[in-house]
Write a protein that holds these residues in place. Sequence first.
Motif, PDB file in Angstrom:
ATOM      1  N   ASP A   1     -12.866 -14.353 -16.774  1.00 28.85           N
ATOM      2  CA  ASP A   1     -14.032 -14.884 -16.072  1.00 28.85           C
ATOM      3  C   ASP A   1     -14.297 -13.978 -14.874  1.00 28.85           C
ATOM      4  O   ASP A   1     -13.344 -13.513 -14.236  1.00 28.85           O
TER       5      ASP A   1
ATOM      6  N   ARG B   1     -23.067 -25.507 -16.801  1.00 32.65           N
ATOM      7  CA  ARG B   1     -22.890 -24.068 -16.867  1.00 32.65           C
ATOM      8  C   ARG B   1     -22.879 -23.567 -18.316  1.00 32.65           C
ATOM      9  O   ARG B   1     -23.513 -22.573 -18.648  1.00 32.65           O
ATOM     10  N   GLU B   2     -22.149 -24.256 -19.181  1.00 29.29           N
ATOM     11  CA  GLU B   2     -22.008 -23.829 -20.569  1.00 29.29           C
ATOM     12  C   GLU B   2     -23.340 -23.844 -21.300  1.00 29.29           C
ATOM     13  O   GLU B   2     -23.610 -22.982 -22.142  1.00 29.29           O
ATOM     14  N   GLU B   3     -24.179 -24.811 -20.989  1.00 22.57           N
ATOM     15  CA  GLU B   3     -25.493 -24.907 -21.618  1.00 22.57           C
ATOM     16  C   GLU B   3     -26.372 -23.721 -21.231  1.00 22.57           C
ATOM     17  O   GLU B   3     -27.074 -23.144 -22.079  1.00 22.57           O
TER      18      GLU B   3
ATOM     19  N   ASP C   1     -25.293 -20.781 -20.164  1.00 24.11           N
ATOM     20  CA  ASP C   1     -24.704 -19.567 -20.730  1.00 24.11           C
ATOM     21  C   ASP C   1     -25.108 -19.373 -22.190  1.00 24.11           C
ATOM     22  O   ASP C   1     -25.188 -18.243 -22.673  1.00 24.11           O
TER      23      ASP C   1
ATOM     24  N   ARG D   1     -23.644 -14.220 -16.411  1.00 25.88           N
ATOM     25  CA  ARG D   1     -22.950 -15.464 -16.728  1.00 25.88           C
ATOM     26  C   ARG D   1     -23.160 -16.445 -15.596  1.00 25.88           C
ATOM     27  O   ARG D   1     -23.161 -16.069 -14.420  1.00 25.88           O
TER      28      ARG D   1
END
Length: 350
Positions: free
Chosen positions: A55, A215-217, A219, A273
């Motif tokens: 990361d 965050r994942e959505e 990305d 990211r």
Amino acid sequence: MSNGIPCTWMRGGTSKGGFFLASDLPSDEKERNAILLRVMGSPDARQIDGMGGADPLSSKVAIVAKSDRENIDIDYLFLQVFVDEPRVSDAQGCGNMLAGVGAFAIERGLVSALDGTTPVRIYMQNTDNTAIAKISTPNGVVNYAGDDKIDGVPGTAAAVPLTFQNIAGSNCGALLPSGNAQDIIDGVATTLIDNGMPTVLLRAQDFDISGYEKREELDANESLKAKLESIRLQAGPLMNLGDVKEKSVPKMTLLAPAKYGGIVMTRTFIPHRCHATIGVFCAISVATACVMEATVAYPLASSSKGVHRVLDVEHPLGATPALLEIDNGTVTSAGMLRTTRKLFEGRVYT
């Protein structure tokens, strides 16, 4: 470097990485960067063959040296080691890693500790600016334990107050490097600002999203990321940064009204990211725009008053408080409260 390199691994704010004395690394930049890529295990998405945490927030390096500058204790160079690319960048500073620099310098004998609190005057080489970190040193020993908490980090630790001097335009030459409070890029209203970090501010609603997504959505939203990158590449020259295709700046920050009592909600890309939280200098740049009329941030921001203001910049894991001093509508001083912890000390091998 088969015998290993002395290194301390530390968490600074919401980031972590390797802290090195400049004297323990090659002076040649290419040789140094090659070593740091090996240390982190880059390029590799998992960084499985190195110390990196897969990361951007855990693939960072602080290089520290005793300073010869007047009224400065130490020089600090921040390097971002890319995860899945063979690149090491000094194009930005890092206020989170900065939180660990003072304690590291004291422990490595670069600064003499006082009994109680030790101020460490730090020259930030990336931006040609100065910061003062106040380190807890009861009985002349660095203390990491305490009751202060920052969002994005579990538990509590000793506070590390940071104050910054003359950071407006430190990367781009001016607080508003384009000369405008707003610029239209690809039909989207933006504010290009640098109060310690080159940042492009945009309204989340202009991209048909709420700005509250996980965050994942974000990305996984390739269409959104393509639009942001197009704007970022055009913003680079407008911010006096030149061609930024291979750079980690400017940061792209989507804004929405605050949900939890802060000044504004953010989702920041660093640069490709989505950040789990928000960087120190990016938060300061966002907060500064929130108190400046005509920026894209101002209409979205909650109202604030006073000379000394604590503005909570909301992010996916909570909020980061930016400490601003404002005189006649102009931000004259900025600061941040962070914490740090030493994780490991020894030798790292390449």
